[in-house]
Design a protein around this motif. Sequence first.
Motif, PDB file in Angstrom:
ATOM      1  N   GLU A 212       0.877  -1.314   0.018  1.00  0.00           N
ATOM      2  CA  GLU A 212       0.084  -0.046  -0.101  1.00  0.00           C
ATOM      3  C   GLU A 212       0.770   1.183  -0.144  1.00  0.00           C
ATOM      4  O   GLU A 212       0.414   2.298  -0.259  1.00  0.00           O
ATOM      5  CB  GLU A 212      -0.899   0.017   1.296  1.00  0.00           C
ATOM      6  N   MET A 213       2.120   1.059   0.063  1.00  0.00           N
ATOM      7  CA  MET A 213       2.974   2.388   0.207  1.00  0.00           C
ATOM      8  C   MET A 213       2.839   3.390  -0.876  1.00  0.00           C
ATOM      9  O   MET A 213       2.616   4.464  -0.798  1.00  0.00           O
ATOM     10  CB  MET A 213       4.460   2.028   0.232  1.00  0.00           C
ATOM     11  N   PRO A 214       2.947   2.866  -2.288  1.00  0.00           N
ATOM     12  CA  PRO A 214       2.553   3.977  -3.198  1.00  0.00           C
ATOM     13  C   PRO A 214       1.316   4.416  -3.414  1.00  0.00           C
ATOM     14  O   PRO A 214       1.283   5.734  -3.487  1.00  0.00           O
ATOM     15  CB  PRO A 214       2.704   3.185  -4.538  1.00  0.00           C
ATOM     16  N   ASN A 215       0.170   3.873  -2.936  1.00  0.00           N
ATOM     17  CA  ASN A 215      -1.065   4.639  -2.759  1.00  0.00           C
ATOM     18  C   ASN A 215      -1.166   5.622  -1.517  1.00  0.00           C
ATOM     19  O   ASN A 215      -1.609   6.530  -1.511  1.00  0.00           O
ATOM     20  CB  ASN A 215      -2.124   3.322  -2.472  1.00  0.00           C
ATOM     21  N   ILE A 216      -0.474   5.158  -0.420  1.00  0.00           N
ATOM     22  CA  ILE A 216      -0.471   6.116   0.806  1.00  0.00           C
ATOM     23  C   ILE A 216       0.377   7.256   0.824  1.00  0.00           C
ATOM     24  O   ILE A 216       0.139   8.364   0.937  1.00  0.00           O
ATOM     25  CB  ILE A 216      -0.250   5.335   1.843  1.00  0.00           C
ATOM     26  N   TYR A 234       0.366   5.304  10.353  1.00  0.00           N
ATOM     27  CA  TYR A 234      -0.597   6.093  10.547  1.00  0.00           C
ATOM     28  C   TYR A 234      -1.907   5.584   9.697  1.00  0.00           C
ATOM     29  O   TYR A 234      -3.176   5.640  10.427  1.00  0.00           O
ATOM     30  CB  TYR A 234      -0.280   7.410  10.550  1.00  0.00           C
ATOM     31  N   CYS A 235      -1.822   5.311   8.588  1.00  0.00           N
ATOM     32  CA  CYS A 235      -3.114   4.911   7.835  1.00  0.00           C
ATOM     33  C   CYS A 235      -3.396   3.636   7.544  1.00  0.00           C
ATOM     34  O   CYS A 235      -4.768   3.495   7.424  1.00  0.00           O
ATOM     35  CB  CYS A 235      -2.796   5.644   6.302  1.00  0.00           C
ATOM     36  N   SER A 236      -2.454   2.702   7.565  1.00  0.00           N
ATOM     37  CA  SER A 236      -2.802   1.282   7.095  1.00  0.00           C
ATOM     38  C   SER A 236      -1.753   0.572   7.618  1.00  0.00           C
ATOM     39  O   SER A 236      -0.871   0.050   6.815  1.00  0.00           O
ATOM     40  CB  SER A 236      -3.132   1.156   5.526  1.00  0.00           C
ATOM     41  N   PRO A 237      -1.548   0.213   8.887  1.00  0.00           N
ATOM     42  CA  PRO A 237      -0.391  -0.429   9.617  1.00  0.00           C
ATOM     43  C   PRO A 237      -0.386  -1.996   9.324  1.00  0.00           C
ATOM     44  O   PRO A 237      -1.370  -2.629   9.996  1.00  0.00           O
ATOM     45  CB  PRO A 237      -0.705  -0.014  11.066  1.00  0.00           C
ATOM     46  N   PRO A 238       0.465  -2.393   8.552  1.00  0.00           N
ATOM     47  CA  PRO A 238       0.826  -3.812   8.504  1.00  0.00           C
ATOM     48  C   PRO A 238       0.827  -4.387  10.014  1.00  0.00           C
ATOM     49  O   PRO A 238       1.971  -3.944  10.632  1.00  0.00           O
ATOM     50  CB  PRO A 238       2.031  -3.989   7.759  1.00  0.00           C
ATOM     51  N   GLY A 239       0.150  -5.325  10.234  1.00  0.00           N
ATOM     52  CA  GLY A 239       0.232  -6.038  11.519  1.00  0.00           C
ATOM     53  C   GLY A 239      -0.275  -5.273  12.790  1.00  0.00           C
ATOM     54  O   GLY A 239      -0.273  -5.779  13.725  1.00  0.00           O
ATOM     55  N   ASP A 312     -27.518  -6.788   3.513  1.00  0.00           N
ATOM     56  CA  ASP A 312     -26.917  -7.690   4.511  1.00  0.00           C
ATOM     57  C   ASP A 312     -25.906  -8.481   3.626  1.00  0.00           C
ATOM     58  O   ASP A 312     -25.502  -9.568   3.690  1.00  0.00           O
ATOM     59  CB  ASP A 312     -27.871  -9.025   5.160  1.00  0.00           C
ATOM     60  N   TRP A 313     -25.149  -7.524   2.631  1.00  0.00           N
ATOM     61  CA  TRP A 313     -24.496  -8.115   1.431  1.00  0.00           C
ATOM     62  C   TRP A 313     -22.880  -7.949   1.941  1.00  0.00           C
ATOM     63  O   TRP A 313     -22.109  -8.713   1.227  1.00  0.00           O
ATOM     64  CB  TRP A 313     -24.910  -7.304   0.197  1.00  0.00           C
ATOM     65  N   GLY A 314     -22.509  -7.054   2.637  1.00  0.00           N
ATOM     66  CA  GLY A 314     -21.097  -6.650   2.750  1.00  0.00           C
ATOM     67  C   GLY A 314     -20.324  -7.529   3.749  1.00  0.00           C
ATOM     68  O   GLY A 314     -20.242  -7.401   4.879  1.00  0.00           O
ATOM     69  N   GLY A 315     -19.433  -8.534   3.168  1.00  0.00           N
ATOM     70  CA  GLY A 315     -18.599  -9.277   3.907  1.00  0.00           C
ATOM     71  C   GLY A 315     -17.320  -8.822   4.393  1.00  0.00           C
ATOM     72  O   GLY A 315     -17.138  -7.425   4.538  1.00  0.00           O
ATOM     73  N   MET A 316     -16.296  -9.498   4.852  1.00  0.00           N
ATOM     74  CA  MET A 316     -15.186  -9.004   5.737  1.00  0.00           C
ATOM     75  C   MET A 316     -13.948  -8.790   4.729  1.00  0.00           C
ATOM     76  O   MET A 316     -13.947  -9.357   3.819  1.00  0.00           O
ATOM     77  CB  MET A 316     -14.888  -9.953   6.883  1.00  0.00           C
ATOM     78  N   ASP A 317     -13.217  -7.588   4.967  1.00  0.00           N
ATOM     79  CA  ASP A 317     -12.398  -7.196   4.275  1.00  0.00           C
ATOM     80  C   ASP A 317     -10.990  -7.680   4.892  1.00  0.00           C
ATOM     81  O   ASP A 317     -10.346  -7.256   5.687  1.00  0.00           O
ATOM     82  CB  ASP A 317     -12.148  -5.680   4.154  1.00  0.00           C
ATOM     83  N   GLY A 318     -10.351  -8.984   4.552  1.00  0.00           N
ATOM     84  CA  GLY A 318      -9.412  -9.589   5.238  1.00  0.00           C
ATOM     85  C   GLY A 318      -8.032  -8.871   4.746  1.00  0.00           C
ATOM     86  O   GLY A 318      -7.019  -9.382   5.455  1.00  0.00           O
ATOM     87  N   THR A 319      -7.991  -8.226   3.849  1.00  0.00           N
ATOM     88  CA  THR A 319      -6.516  -7.772   3.701  1.00  0.00           C
ATOM     89  C   THR A 319      -6.724  -6.025   4.214  1.00  0.00           C
ATOM     90  O   THR A 319      -5.516  -5.623   3.848  1.00  0.00           O
ATOM     91  CB  THR A 319      -6.536  -7.380   1.997  1.00  0.00           C
ATOM     92  N   LEU A 320      -7.628  -5.693   4.854  1.00  0.00           N
ATOM     93  CA  LEU A 320      -7.563  -4.419   5.807  1.00  0.00           C
ATOM     94  C   LEU A 320      -6.416  -4.528   6.704  1.00  0.00           C
ATOM     95  O   LEU A 320      -6.633  -5.577   7.322  1.00  0.00           O
ATOM     96  CB  LEU A 320      -8.860  -4.092   6.226  1.00  0.00           C
ATOM     97  N   ASN A 321      -5.391  -3.395   6.721  1.00  0.00           N
ATOM     98  CA  ASN A 321      -4.648  -3.333   7.917  1.00  0.00           C
ATOM     99  C   ASN A 321      -5.469  -2.234   9.008  1.00  0.00           C
ATOM    100  O   ASN A 321      -5.273  -1.101   8.781  1.00  0.00           O
ATOM    101  CB  ASN A 321      -3.283  -2.832   7.532  1.00  0.00           C
ATOM    102  N   PRO A 322      -5.868  -2.898   9.839  1.00  0.00           N
ATOM    103  CA  PRO A 322      -7.033  -1.964  10.813  1.00  0.00           C
ATOM    104  C   PRO A 322      -5.877  -0.913  11.432  1.00  0.00           C
ATOM    105  O   PRO A 322      -4.848  -1.209  11.993  1.00  0.00           O
ATOM    106  CB  PRO A 322      -7.886  -2.968  11.656  1.00  0.00           C
ATOM    107  N   ILE A 323      -6.671   0.246  11.927  1.00  0.00           N
ATOM    108  CA  ILE A 323      -5.838   1.190  12.848  1.00  0.00           C
ATOM    109  C   ILE A 323      -6.452   0.930  14.192  1.00  0.00           C
ATOM    110  O   ILE A 323      -7.202   0.254  14.440  1.00  0.00           O
ATOM    111  CB  ILE A 323      -6.207   2.515  12.218  1.00  0.00           C
ATOM    112  N   GLU A 324      -6.037   1.896  15.024  1.00  0.00           N
ATOM    113  CA  GLU A 324      -6.627   1.901  16.455  1.00  0.00           C
ATOM    114  C   GLU A 324      -6.455   0.839  17.279  1.00  0.00           C
ATOM    115  O   GLU A 324      -7.257   0.416  18.174  1.00  0.00           O
ATOM    116  CB  GLU A 324      -8.026   2.380  16.459  1.00  0.00           C
ATOM    117  N   GLY A 325      -5.309  -0.327  16.908  1.00  0.00           N
ATOM    118  CA  GLY A 325      -5.262  -1.495  17.662  1.00  0.00           C
ATOM    119  C   GLY A 325      -6.157  -2.470  17.355  1.00  0.00           C
ATOM    120  O   GLY A 325      -6.219  -3.303  18.029  1.00  0.00           O
TER     121      GLY A 325
END
Length: 707
Positions: A212-216, A234-239, A312-325
């Motif tokens: 995601e580095m080029p995007n961010i 800050y935007c999309s933390p891997p791990g 009730d259509w939106g599944g989970m985004d498994g490639t998201l790097n969540p923020i806020e712990g």
Amino acid sequence: ELLLRSTLPPTTLHLLNCFKRDSHQPSPVPSSFSDLMAKLLCAGLALNLGNVILTSAEDGDLEEKDAALLAADDECNDPEQCSTKLLQLKATKASMEIEGEANEQGTDQESSNWWWQEPSGWWPAPSPPYDWGNAAPPAPAPPPLNGGGWSGSSSGAPAPPPGFVPKGDPNAPPPSNCAALSDPTNNVCKPVVDWLMSGGKHDPNAGKWFSEMPNIAGVDYMSATADDFQRLYYCSPPGGKSCGAPPCHCTLPPCGNCYGGHADRVKRPGCTDSSTSMECKPPRQAFDYNGQKWPTYTFEGGQTMHIFAIGDWGGMDGTLNPIEGRPPLIAYAKGSKKGPSVFPRSRMYPRNPAMNCKHDPLIKCFENEGGPQCPYGCGYVKGVDDQAQLLVAQAMKDRARISDPQYILNVGDNFYWGGIEKNCGTPMDSISFTAHHQFDQIFEGVYSGKGLDGKPWLSVLGNHDWGGRVFNNGWDQQIAYTWASPRWVMPAAYWRTTVEYPTQMFSVDLWFLDTNFQDAHANDEDPDHNICGPNNPAGATCASAGGPVDKDSCPSWFRGLWEQEKAWLTRTMEESTASWQIAVTHFPCAQDGQGGSFYRQLRQEYGLDLLVTGHRHDQELWAYNDRRNNMGGLTCFVTGGGGGITSESSPNPMRKYEWYGEAQYGFFDITVTKERLTVESINFDGKVLRTAEVRPHQGSKSKEQTE
């Protein structure tokens, strides 16, 4: 043999040695501990080879006998007469067609919204073996550079997305909330960034971690500075090791922007920087437009007009790097792939509790693809349950090519498990990278193609969009996305609009309602189905966004919102002069907090023609004369089978006796004319399962209806 062995990879050599040894020692009884370990290794290698062979067979063409079974599909119009084998084959065929279409589209498809958006159609992509060890950058010392068995050239930086052109502003001031990496707000991410800058970014897995580095940041990770990595974390933390503040300086300012220097939203069609109208200017707070009327839609022509409805259509985004712990949105190993993954909820049987299948057993069914460890009560159907959203989306695309719907009614639960995975409070004139990523993976990349592109999605919030078991998730970002998308429309919690068909001389008034008060209970009640419940973190608040102030006042806040809506609804519906009146909300038919009496009043006194709902994870068409319909002749349907979450019961048609409606996964197609509404319940395989008609009134409040 020596020449052959010199060209074989180590795993194949081990397997060859196994076969050679066993040909000389046919006895299955190990003669020593070392012999036992060798046989165990051989068995493991053989199983691994078997998995490769099976996977290759599954990915190939259907067998001839299976193709013949599918060819006879037209003879199987009654779901009760369709075998489970046929059901699975049809799902597999649909998946193969989807993947084939993706390969045809390639990377030439233009972005419909975001400048770096991946081409739609990458789903369902085959996922590599899941590796927990590669889910996040490791903590140990960095690997040796250029000489320790690794070459930097083997793991180059990922290429920027097609069409990527960095557009930074070197004169942009530092973000108002910026802080140095050494600031205490960045204590969580600082050790990772320090490790990266001391050589960690040369790790062989870095290309995956920092894609995601080029995007961010607008640069590749090999060229990135410590400030650029702080921006990424800050935007999309891997791990998940999130930075609490953006950097004050970076390669491509503004440094608080998560889009490589680009704007975080696009303008709606017809809007300019100076536009001040509702459709062009986001509100200051999320609910400033509550009760207001969105601009009228007009559709000319004499063609048959269609409206799709889904929920009730939106599944989970498994490639998201969540923020806020926050933890990743991964419930099972294969959920780490790109695109949506179905959330395994539960399947309960009130009349036979011994068959109940709760969340954990259902997860095992997903992990084992319905193998022997999957309980019968879970009713898991491989090829259907594990890709339900994609199958329903494909059925929509197939029908849209023919029906060409003018717009889509969306009844909510747009992102599982808890909506947009960040806290409420993002300014309404900006879109967080978290929201962008989820919309891109779960919505933009799924519901596209001829007949769907550019069509308005007129939407409401479901209980899971609020957070499911909390109220402080990023529901306000779903409202804000209205002004960052040419087709997503959710300007408030409750709102209305009009659709005119001047050529055919009729119109439709639409009301969009928030009925989530029904899942907003006292803090100590029902933790699994309570937006205001004990799962809310200490100090949870959405006061800055105009939402609930705290968990104690949360139930009364939702109840007050519903009381406002009821007064607004009766007033504006009484004023309506449209040919048709349709209401859209999340909670199912008859669930209005009054046992259905309020909806009955809207029908009998104000002429409500159709109620469109969701929440229950199946498809139910309630005709005006159904025995269960206590709403005074009001036709209603539940379209909660969009596939983001597992259905209420097994989709196996042989178990239809367990169903509450006519299908478990699907959507609805409404044909609208001046004379009638024709409501069709569409299964995930495209079959029409049930139909009802609603006829207009002749100058009175009630309307003659037939099925």
